[in-house]
Design a protein around this motif. Structure first.
Motif, PDB file in Angstrom:
ATOM      1  N   GLY A 600      -7.078 -13.346   6.295  1.00 57.73           N
ATOM      2  CA  GLY A 600      -7.446 -14.456   7.152  1.00 57.73           C
ATOM      3  C   GLY A 600      -6.368 -15.493   7.397  1.00 57.73           C
ATOM      4  N   PRO A 601      -5.761 -16.064   6.358  1.00 55.06           N
ATOM      5  CA  PRO A 601      -4.911 -17.248   6.565  1.00 55.06           C
ATOM      6  C   PRO A 601      -3.754 -17.072   7.533  1.00 55.06           C
ATOM      7  N   ALA A 602      -3.147 -15.888   7.586  1.00 52.87           N
ATOM      8  CA  ALA A 602      -1.984 -15.691   8.461  1.00 52.87           C
ATOM      9  C   ALA A 602      -2.320 -14.850   9.690  1.00 52.87           C
ATOM     10  N   GLY A 603      -3.588 -14.810  10.065  1.00 52.36           N
ATOM     11  CA  GLY A 603      -3.941 -14.045  11.257  1.00 52.36           C
ATOM     12  C   GLY A 603      -3.757 -12.555  11.081  1.00 52.36           C
ATOM     13  N   GLY A 604      -3.946 -12.065   9.858  1.00 51.13           N
ATOM     14  CA  GLY A 604      -3.847 -10.631   9.603  1.00 51.13           C
ATOM     15  C   GLY A 604      -2.471 -10.157   9.205  1.00 51.13           C
ATOM     16  N   ARG A 605      -1.452 -11.004   9.289  1.00 49.29           N
ATOM     17  CA  ARG A 605      -0.083 -10.572   8.978  1.00 49.29           C
ATOM     18  C   ARG A 605       0.111 -10.562   7.455  1.00 49.29           C
ATOM     19  N   VAL A 606      -0.186  -9.405   6.859  1.00 49.62           N
ATOM     20  CA  VAL A 606      -0.130  -9.232   5.410  1.00 49.62           C
ATOM     21  C   VAL A 606       0.720  -8.009   5.095  1.00 49.62           C
ATOM     22  N   LEU A 607       1.662  -8.170   4.185  1.00 45.06           N
ATOM     23  CA  LEU A 607       2.424  -7.041   3.653  1.00 45.06           C
ATOM     24  C   LEU A 607       2.166  -6.972   2.159  1.00 45.06           C
ATOM     25  N   VAL A 608       1.674  -5.817   1.701  1.00 42.61           N
ATOM     26  CA  VAL A 608       1.417  -5.596   0.283  1.00 42.61           C
ATOM     27  C   VAL A 608       2.525  -4.715  -0.273  1.00 42.61           C
ATOM     28  N   LEU A 609       3.185  -5.190  -1.312  1.00 40.98           N
ATOM     29  CA  LEU A 609       4.204  -4.418  -2.009  1.00 40.98           C
ATOM     30  C   LEU A 609       3.649  -3.962  -3.346  1.00 40.98           C
ATOM     31  N   VAL A 610       3.773  -2.662  -3.625  1.00 43.95           N
ATOM     32  CA  VAL A 610       3.312  -2.120  -4.902  1.00 43.95           C
ATOM     33  C   VAL A 610       4.425  -1.277  -5.495  1.00 43.95           C
ATOM     34  N   GLU A 611       4.370  -1.114  -6.801  1.00 45.33           N
ATOM     35  CA  GLU A 611       5.372  -0.293  -7.475  1.00 45.33           C
ATOM     36  C   GLU A 611       5.242   1.162  -7.041  1.00 45.33           C
ATOM     37  N   GLN A 612       6.368   1.833  -7.012  1.00 44.47           N
ATOM     38  CA  GLN A 612       6.387   3.212  -6.530  1.00 44.47           C
ATOM     39  C   GLN A 612       5.504   4.114  -7.365  1.00 44.47           C
ATOM     40  N   GLU A 613       5.340   3.788  -8.629  1.00 41.16           N
ATOM     41  CA  GLU A 613       4.541   4.636  -9.517  1.00 41.16           C
ATOM     42  C   GLU A 613       3.047   4.348  -9.418  1.00 41.16           C
ATOM     43  N   SER A 614       2.640   3.428  -8.563  1.00 47.12           N
ATOM     44  CA  SER A 614       1.224   3.077  -8.458  1.00 47.12           C
ATOM     45  C   SER A 614       0.402   4.278  -8.027  1.00 47.12           C
ATOM     46  N   PRO A 615      -0.826   4.394  -8.547  1.00 50.33           N
ATOM     47  CA  PRO A 615      -1.674   5.537  -8.183  1.00 50.33           C
ATOM     48  C   PRO A 615      -1.957   5.571  -6.683  1.00 50.33           C
ATOM     49  N   SER A 616      -2.039   6.760  -6.143  1.00 56.89           N
ATOM     50  CA  SER A 616      -2.316   6.910  -4.713  1.00 56.89           C
ATOM     51  C   SER A 616      -3.687   6.344  -4.357  1.00 56.89           C
ATOM     52  N   GLN A 617      -4.610   6.358  -5.338  1.00 56.29           N
ATOM     53  CA  GLN A 617      -5.948   5.815  -5.076  1.00 56.29           C
ATOM     54  C   GLN A 617      -5.864   4.333  -4.721  1.00 56.29           C
TER      55      GLN A 617
END
Length: 685
Positions: A600-617
């Motif tokens: 909501g706050p940025a009008g949908g402009r969201v980038l999520v960064l996760v570690e490469q080893e994070s589960p695909s789920q």
């Protein structure tokens, strides 16, 4: 997203047949204007279109008395003078020979929408209906309302589909006293209403519209009234009411279905409400409600009498139901003093009944808004002779707002995922783009020089993909995205700096896990760093906040609703970076809810960064919520620990002078909280 739109052209048949300034605003053009705008915006064709059916008399009997239904059936055979005489027996109502048919269609549309959502034919939807319903009682029409459409929908969901917990959110500017009366002793239905009240001087002039009217018997605490005692409430006031009153209680209640009494006389330009909330605010409210009940949200039209404001607001709700990002909120995010007093009154009245609001100590309810008819000056009723003049005066303002909304078109790609290696177990919605491109090599090399870790092959490739995705978001080609990287801390620093150098004026970073704020970030107010699972609860500066990760669902929700979202909406960022770093500790539903609410706050402009080893789920569930799907349930509500609550109270005390969206009380409430702390008590956020 499969969003149902329920409508029938015959609901425009009923109209006022005699002169009545009070009732003239409820006219057929309310429906036709809204439908035409949906068609112009291309929204109607994106919906599952359903033709409304008439509710049967047996279905009407779920709420209304047989005698009342019989009386309404007889109106189809009455002449104009007989209809006028009968109308005069009720408060602000007019009847027409088509009223019974139209009202049955309106009720049937609400039932049809609930059936579509609860059988899985649709995820959510809107019933575009008239006459409205929320003032209608068991045996009485009132305030243009004949049958109580939303109350019937709730009873139908219980009886036909076996639901046990239903939330009704009434954001119409008038109090839906009919709905309140029907469910005031029923703990299976949680009814929330905000409404113009003015200490009892605004229609329907009821003492039971005040904050201390909380239900009866087993239903005590399941009626939540938030009375507005001044006009001019805007986006910040409405968002504060949701964050600090409705949503804490709603998440604790854990509804199986959300019904919205969607009245848009609470929007800017409407002569009834005289409020200032702009159309996009209703997209944000809808988006917040989609975090409940697995996204099963059914909106049913109530009031709304300025055609331009009404039609724009309807479009905003439908766009949110379809999963489109909500445009950024306009105006300063600073709640008014009167709004804070109302919020404090509602919280204090409800605190004994809800763990999420419960107070320890002696903070009192603010003085009740008592009045007597003899003292009531200049009561304001529905409609009036100045309606057309008021509508003309606000056309220029609304046209300007519409132009502003068009400055934020929906990007062609709603969600993209950038991975350095494709996991065969990853399941993405078919509409989500699996990004293959990277930023130009020179651009990636220039940023990689900041840290040696980024020069390594895998990290360098990931950085190129992150920059390419970030460019797409900042250029308006992509709404939101997810990227994986093996060097998350240094990639995050590059993402912040790149965002600030490439269109973004303000960047919000919500870092979850053991991540330190980059030391080279300028303290110029352009970045707000919020670390969840920080070492301590501390406001290291106005723009650097750390809070430990709460260990319960109640603690997590309090952290998000009482701290993260108020800060995010108050900051009004152009870009949100959500980072799930080392040992972030979030369960998948928690991460999904955090990402969904931060759309909501940025009008949908969201980038999520996760570690490469994070589960695909985890990547899959994040992609789905960024695409507009509902987040999975957090599970049973459990109370926050005293340590977590104290941490939030401490942070609020440090920050609320600078960040006004954190405030939950007016001056009287502030004094009560201060007195409570002095005597050793605490007031929960």
């Amino acid at each position: 997203m499969r969003t149902a739109l329920v409508y029938h052209g015959e609901m425009t048949a009923a109209r006022l047949l005699w002169e009545d300034p009070e009732c003239e605003i409820e006219r057929p053009e309310r429906l036709t204007a809204a439908l035409e705008r949906l068609q112009q915006e291309g929204l109607e064709r994106r919906c599952l279109q359903l033709a409304a059916r008439e509710a049967s008399e047996a279905e009407l009997g779920l709420v209304h008395s047989p005698e009342y239904v019989s009386l309404l059936r007889g109106t189809s055979a009455l002449g104009t003078e007989e209809l006028r005489a009968l109308s005069g027996q009720y408060d602000a109502v007019y009847f027409h020979p088509s009223t019974f048919h139209c009202a049955r269609l309106a009720a049937g549309a609400a039932l049809q929408l609930v059936d579509a959502v609860l059988t899985g034919a649709a995820h959510n939807g809107l019933a575009l209906v008239r006459p409205p319903g929320h003032h209608s009682q068991r045996a009485a029409a009132s305030g243009f309302c004949v049958f109580n459409n939303v109350a019937l929908a709730a009873k139908h969901a219980q009886q036909r589909h076996g639901l046990h917990r239903i939330l009704i959110v009434d954001w119409d500017v008038h109090h839906g006293q009919g709905t309140q009366y029907i469910f005031e002793d029923d703990p299976s239905v949680l009814y929330f209403s905000w409404h113009r009240y003015e200490h009892g001087r605004f229609w329907p002039y009821l003492r039971e519209s005040d904050a201390d009217a909380i239900g009866r018997g087993q239903g005590r605490g399941f009626t939540v009234n938030l009375p507005w005692n001044q006009v001019g409430m805007g986006n910040a006031d409405y968002m504060a009411a949701f964050l600090h009153v409705l949503l804490p209680v709603a998440f604790e209640f854990d509804p199986e279905l959300v019904l919205i009494s969607a009245g848009f006389d609470s929007a800017i330009g409407d002569p009834e409400g005289q409020m200032q909330a702009t159309p996009e605010c209703f997209a944000h409210l809808t988006q917040l409600l989609q975090g409940l009940a697995g996204g099963r949200v059914c909106a049913v039209l109530e009031g709304g009498y300025h055609l331009e404001s009404l039609s724009q607001s309807v479009c905003m709700v439908v766009k949110a139901l379809l999963g489109d990002p909500a445009p950024p909120l306009s105006g300063p995010m600073v709640p008014q003093h009167s709004a804070l007093e109302s919020i404090q009154s509602a919280r204090a009245a409800q605190a004994p009944h809800w763990t999420s609001l419960r107070q320890q100590g002696s903070a009192p309810i603010l003085s009740s808004s008592t009045w007597s008819p003899e003292e009531r000056p200049s009561p304001v009723s529905p409609g009036g002779p100045k309606f057309e003049a008021a509508e003309a005066q606000t056309s220029a303002v609304l046209s300007s707002l519409l132009d502003q909304l068009h400055l934020h078109p929906t990007p062609p790609v709603r969600t993209a995922v950038a991975l350095t290696a494709l996991d065969a177990a990853l399941v993405l919605p078919p509409e989500v783009l699996l990004q293959e491109g990277s930023a130009p090599q020179e651009e990636t090399q220039a940023w990689a020089r900041l840290h040696k870790a980024l020069a390594q092959d895998t990290a360098f490739i990931a950085l190129g993909k992150v920059l390419h995705l970030l460019n797409g978001i900042l250029d308006g080609q992509v709404s939101s995205g997810i990227a994986t990287t093996p060097a998350i801390a240094v990639t995050l620093e590059v993402a912040i700096l790149h965002g600030l150098s490439h269109r973004a004026q303000r960047v919000l970073c919500v870092a979850v896990g053991h991540l330190d704020r980059p030391p080279d970030l300028a303290s110029d107010g352009r970045t707000l760093w919020l670390n969840i699972r920080g070492k301590e609860a501390a406001a290291l500066s106005t723009f650097h906040v750390s809070v430990p990760l709460p260990g319960t669902t109640g603690g997590f929700l309090s952290c998000i609703l009482a701290l993260v979202l108020p800060l995010a909406y108050g900051f009004q960022p152009d870009l949100v970076l959500v980072v799930l770093g080392p040992a972030h500790g979030l369960q998948d539903p928690q991460a999904a809810l955090l990402a969904a609410l931060l759309r909501g706050p940025a009008g949908g402009r969201v980038l999520v960064l996760v570690e490469q080893e994070s589960p695909s789920q985890l990547v899959g569930v994040l992609a789905r919520v960024l695409h507009g799907e509902a987040p999975p349930s957090l599970g049973p509500f459990s109370m926050a620990s005293p340590e977590d609550l104290q941490a939030l109270i401490h942070l609020r005390g440090q920050l609320e002078a600078q960040w006004k969206m954190l405030q939950v009380a007016g001056e009287a409430g502030d004094r009560a909280e201060a007195e409570c702390r002095e005597c050793g008590g605490t007031v929960l956020p």
